[in-house]
Structures are given as C-alpha cells and as structure tokens.
Design a protein around this motif. Structure first.
Motif, mmCIF file in Angstrom:
data_model
loop_
_atom_site.group_PDB
_atom_site.id
_atom_site.type_symbol
_atom_site.label_atom_id
_atom_site.label_comp_id
_atom_site.label_asym_id
_atom_site.label_seq_id
_atom_site.Cartn_x
_atom_site.Cartn_y
_atom_site.Cartn_z
ATOM 1 N N GLN A 225 29.025 38.443 -48.382
ATOM 2 C CA GLN A 225 29.017 37.695 -47.800
ATOM 3 C C GLN A 225 27.437 38.244 -47.119
ATOM 4 O OE1 GLN A 225 32.891 37.881 -45.372
ATOM 5 N NE2 GLN A 225 32.725 35.175 -45.323
ATOM 6 N N GLN A 226 27.394 39.614 -46.899
ATOM 7 C CA GLN A 226 26.022 40.156 -46.456
ATOM 8 C C GLN A 226 25.338 39.624 -46.793
ATOM 9 O OE1 GLN A 226 26.557 44.287 -46.255
ATOM 10 N NE2 GLN A 226 28.522 44.069 -44.839
ATOM 11 N N THR A 227 25.090 39.607 -48.081
ATOM 12 C CA THR A 227 24.025 39.260 -49.032
ATOM 13 C C THR A 227 23.422 37.664 -48.955
ATOM 14 O OG1 THR A 227 24.434 40.830 -50.653
ATOM 15 C CG2 THR A 227 22.316 39.324 -51.322
ATOM 16 N N ARG A 228 24.585 37.289 -48.558
ATOM 17 C CA ARG A 228 24.494 35.270 -48.867
ATOM 18 C C ARG A 228 23.219 35.417 -47.163
ATOM 19 N NH1 ARG A 228 28.262 31.763 -46.269
ATOM 20 N NH2 ARG A 228 27.522 30.147 -46.511
ATOM 21 N N TYR A 229 24.449 35.713 -46.396
ATOM 22 C CA TYR A 229 23.570 36.142 -45.301
ATOM 23 C C TYR A 229 22.374 36.386 -44.769
ATOM 24 C CZ TYR A 229 28.429 34.234 -43.613
ATOM 25 O OH TYR A 229 29.864 33.251 -43.220
ATOM 26 N N LEU A 230 21.657 37.157 -45.312
ATOM 27 C CA LEU A 230 20.144 37.871 -45.389
ATOM 28 C C LEU A 230 19.875 36.869 -45.691
ATOM 29 C CD1 LEU A 230 18.767 39.914 -45.051
ATOM 30 C CD2 LEU A 230 19.604 41.448 -46.418
ATOM 31 N N ALA A 231 20.129 36.236 -47.138
ATOM 32 C CA ALA A 231 19.714 35.091 -47.480
ATOM 33 C C ALA A 231 18.918 34.082 -46.747
ATOM 34 C CB ALA A 231 19.670 34.985 -48.960
ATOM 35 N N VAL A 232 19.750 33.707 -45.990
ATOM 36 C CA VAL A 232 19.904 32.690 -45.183
ATOM 37 C C VAL A 232 18.797 32.694 -44.289
ATOM 38 C CG1 VAL A 232 20.719 30.907 -44.109
ATOM 39 C CG2 VAL A 232 21.705 31.227 -46.294
#
Length: 437
Positions: A225-232
């Motif tokens: 989730q951290q990676t996904r939110y960072l990408a967004v």
C-alpha cells in the motif's frame, strides 16, 4: 489506526509532494529557457520536461522499488561507501546548499522589493532567523505535514500559480523572442541540460522516504500500500510540475519586448507579472515565491532530520531538525550569489552519481554480479562527474575536451552507460558454469 487513505488524503499527499519539489529555482529556469528558445520553445520544453519531471518521478518510484531510501539503495556497496554517499547527498541538499538557498531566494524576490533602504546584512540575518524558525515549526511534527503543507499551503500556492498560468495564456504580454544561438542547433539537448539544473532528482531521494514516513504516521504500514500511494502521489506531483513548467515556458516564449536582455528568469518573471497585474504584480510574485520556497524548505528539513535521526538514533528527530534549521540560518548569511558560486560545482559533480544510482536500482535484478555492477557504474559516474564539477568551478580542463559531451557538461553520460552495458554482460567463470548447469 486506519490502513487506507481517503481520496482527500491521497490528493493532499500528492499536493504535498508537488509543493516539496516546487522551489524558486523551478520557477526561474523554465521562463528563461522559453525566452531564449524563441520559436524553438516546444522542443526545448520537451527536453526540460524529461529531466525536470521525468527524472524526479523515476527517482521517487525507485525509492518505492528499492523499499527504502539512500542507505537501502546503496546496500550493494561497501557500508562505508553507501553511508558516505548518503551523508554527502543529505548535507548538500540540506544545510549546506539547497535549503539555505530557499531562504535567500525568498529574501531576494519576495522581501527585498518591499523594504527599500532597510536592505542590508542585519535585515538578512533577522529574516533568516525568522524564516528558518518557521520552517522548524512546520517540520517538528511529521504527522501534521500532510495537513500543514498538503492541505493548507499548497492549495494557496496552486491557486496563485493557476492565476498566473491562465493570465499568461489568455493575455500574453509580448511577442515571440528571437532564438538564442545555443538553442538554434539542438534545442531538445539544451532543454535537457536546463532541466538537469533544477537538481530535483536529489530532492526526490529525500522526499520518497519522507512520504513513506508520512504514510506510516497515518497508519499505512503495509509495504504494498505504501508503494501504491507513493506512486500515486508521485504522478500527481509530476503532473502538477509539468503544468507549471508549460505555463512558465509559455511566459518566456511570449516575453519578447517585455524587457531587454534579462539576466535571469527572476527578472523576467518579475517584469512579466508587473505588466500583467500592475502594482499588485509584486505581491502576487512574492506570494508564489514565498510559498514555493517555504514548502520546499520544510520538506528538505524534515527529510534531512529524519535521515540523521535514523543514522544516529541517539539524537532525536526534533534535535536534528533544530540543528539543521540553525545551520541553514547561519549559511544563508553568506548571501545568494556566493552560495550559488560554491554550490553549483559540487552539485554538478554529485548529480551523475544519483542518476546512476536510480538506473542501477531499477536494473539490479538484471545484473549477474550486483555488487560489481553498483561499484563500477557509480564509480565511473563519480569520476567523470568530478570532471564536470571541476569544469563548472572554472578550472581549465581543455585537456579533456576530447571526451564526448564534455563541452556540454555531460562527460559522465556515455562512460556511465558503457559501465552499465559492461555490468549487464559481465559474468564470472563460476556464474557461467552455474548458468550452463
């Protein structure tokens, strides 16, 4: 604690990331490039967007890909080498150069025009203390960074930039300038170099981990989730930067006749804004520059404090932030011109190492010998980057003019690419035997 973020939180995270990147340098470089490029503005802008938006975006994503910041990304190097690179990067982009520069640019462009005869060393000192005291106040509670920067300061900054951008498109104040000689032959390459000067790839290495820390403070502990939110957040920030750069290039590309032979983008923007908004122009410009610099200062201070606290846990985050703020206030007193003279050669020398690190981080699974690859590629980038840095310092290195792209300040590029190719093809005998089995 919640494990997901609302759309409003995610948008605020993206705005926060955008604000951290958008400093005064980002406002000054694009219009000057657009002015000098003239009718070749579109080609120059394309090159600028690649290095000023694409590289920082790739760097943020590489932090997520590596699962950590500089210390994690350099784990294939000897411990002393990885730690040295990280410390040097954080000092350069933090208390030594970049963060004090935000205060100095704010003073020069947003304060000095209003104080007249009161300008002097004492006023600069008082302003530096007040500016970095405010930076420290906003940096002390990381959990509130999203609210303070992403949801309060940045929307105001975006509104001011939107007003300026729309005004430039609707009511251009001049004509298309003539093309400067350096933009005649290879405007895309020249645009690439101008984007390189923003040095935002340095900042991305810091901000990536800072964003992860903000997510953790919001209860998002899952790495995926951290990676996904960072990408967004990265895509939101990159999109915002691209729109700002396009508007500022348009400003410069329609500034013919606004002023004669501007010496820098700051002068050009100030003259253009004054024509657009009249007496209120200086106030609008002061608001844009002041907010852009302050949000970047807060981001850099927070990221540096977090890094040094992690490296030396005996010092608390608050102690590290306070020390950085004090150092920045002291360094800022040397003045903007002197700070730029000192900082540019150092940044030019180190920047190639950061770009090379991002590249090998994404490619690490393709290397047969990851340790050797990291050592070779980063070592070559540092060596040739130092040549560029020494040249930027004004030292005569004409003896190295035979190096490809040396005259453009990119002597490091082709040797670093060659080192990557060698690393991809290199196999030790025992590795070849294992592959054959």
């Amino acid at each position: 604690m919640k494990q997901t973020m609302t759309r409003a939180d995610l948008l605020g995270l993206g705005f926060m990331t955008f604000a951290f990147f958008l400093g005064a340098g980002n406002i000054i470089f694009p219009p000057m490039a657009g002015y000098l490029a003239g009718e070749n503005m579109s080609f120059a802008m394309l090159g600028f967007l690649i290095t000023a938006v694409g590289l920082p975006l790739a760097t943020l994503l590489s932090v997520a890909f590596a699962g950590g910041g500089l210390l994690t990304m350099t784990r294939m190097l000897p411990a002393w080498a990885g730690t040295s690179i990280a410390i040097a990067t954080y000092i350069i982009i933090g208390p030594a150069f970049a963060t004090p520069r935000t205060g100095l640019v704010t003073y020069e462009m947003a304060v000095k025009p209003f104080i007249g005869s009161f300008d002097g060393q004492l006023m600069l000192t008082l302003f530096s203390v007040a500016y970095f005291a405010l930076t420290l106040f906003l940096s002390l509670n990381q959990g509130k960074l999203l609210d303070a920067v992403g949801k309060v300061l940045t929307p105001i900054l975006v509104l001011l930039l939107a007003v300026l951008g729309i005004a430039v498109l609707v009511a251009p104040q001049g004509s298309v300038p003539s093309v400067a000689p350096e933009y005649l032959g290879h405007p895309v390459v020249k645009g690439l170099l101008e984007g390189y000067n923003t040095m935002d790839t340095f900042g991305a290495l810091m901000f990536g981990m800072l964003i992860i820390d903000v997510l953790k403070s919001r209860g998002v502990s899952n790495v995926i989730q951290q990676t996904r939110y960072l990408a967004v957040a990265s895509v939101i920030a990159a999109s915002g930067l691209a729109l700002v750069y396009i508007a500022l290039f348009q400003l410069g590309g329609t500034a013919g006749g606004v002023m004669t032979n501007p010496q820098n983008g700051g002068e050009l923007v100030a003259a253009y804004v004054a024509m657009l908004f009249g007496p209120m122009g200086s106030v609008v410009l002061a608001g844009i520059v002041g907010l852009a610099c302050l949000t970047t200062s807060v981001g850099l201070t927070s990221a540096c404090a977090d890094f040094f606290h992690t490296l030396w846990p005996r010092f608390s985050y608050k102690q590290c932030a306070a020390a950085i703020a004090v150092l920045c206030a002291i360094v800022a007193n040397v003045g903007l011109t002197q700070l730029l003279v000192i900082s540019i050669p150092v940044l030019v020398a180190i920047y190639p190492v950061v770009v090379a690190l991002v590249a090998v981080t994404f490619m690490r699974e393709w290397f047969f010998n990851q340790g050797m690859a990291f050592r070779l590629v980063l070592g070559v980038a540092l060596l040739f980057g130092c040549f560029d840095g020494i040249k930027a310092a004004g030292v005569d290195l004409s003896v190295l003019s035979f190096l490809p792209l040396f005259d453009l300040g990119l002597a490091w590029l082709l040797p670093t690419l060659a080192a990557i190719v060698v690393s991809l093809l290199w196999r030790l005998p025992e590795q070849s035997a294992l592959s054959a089995e």
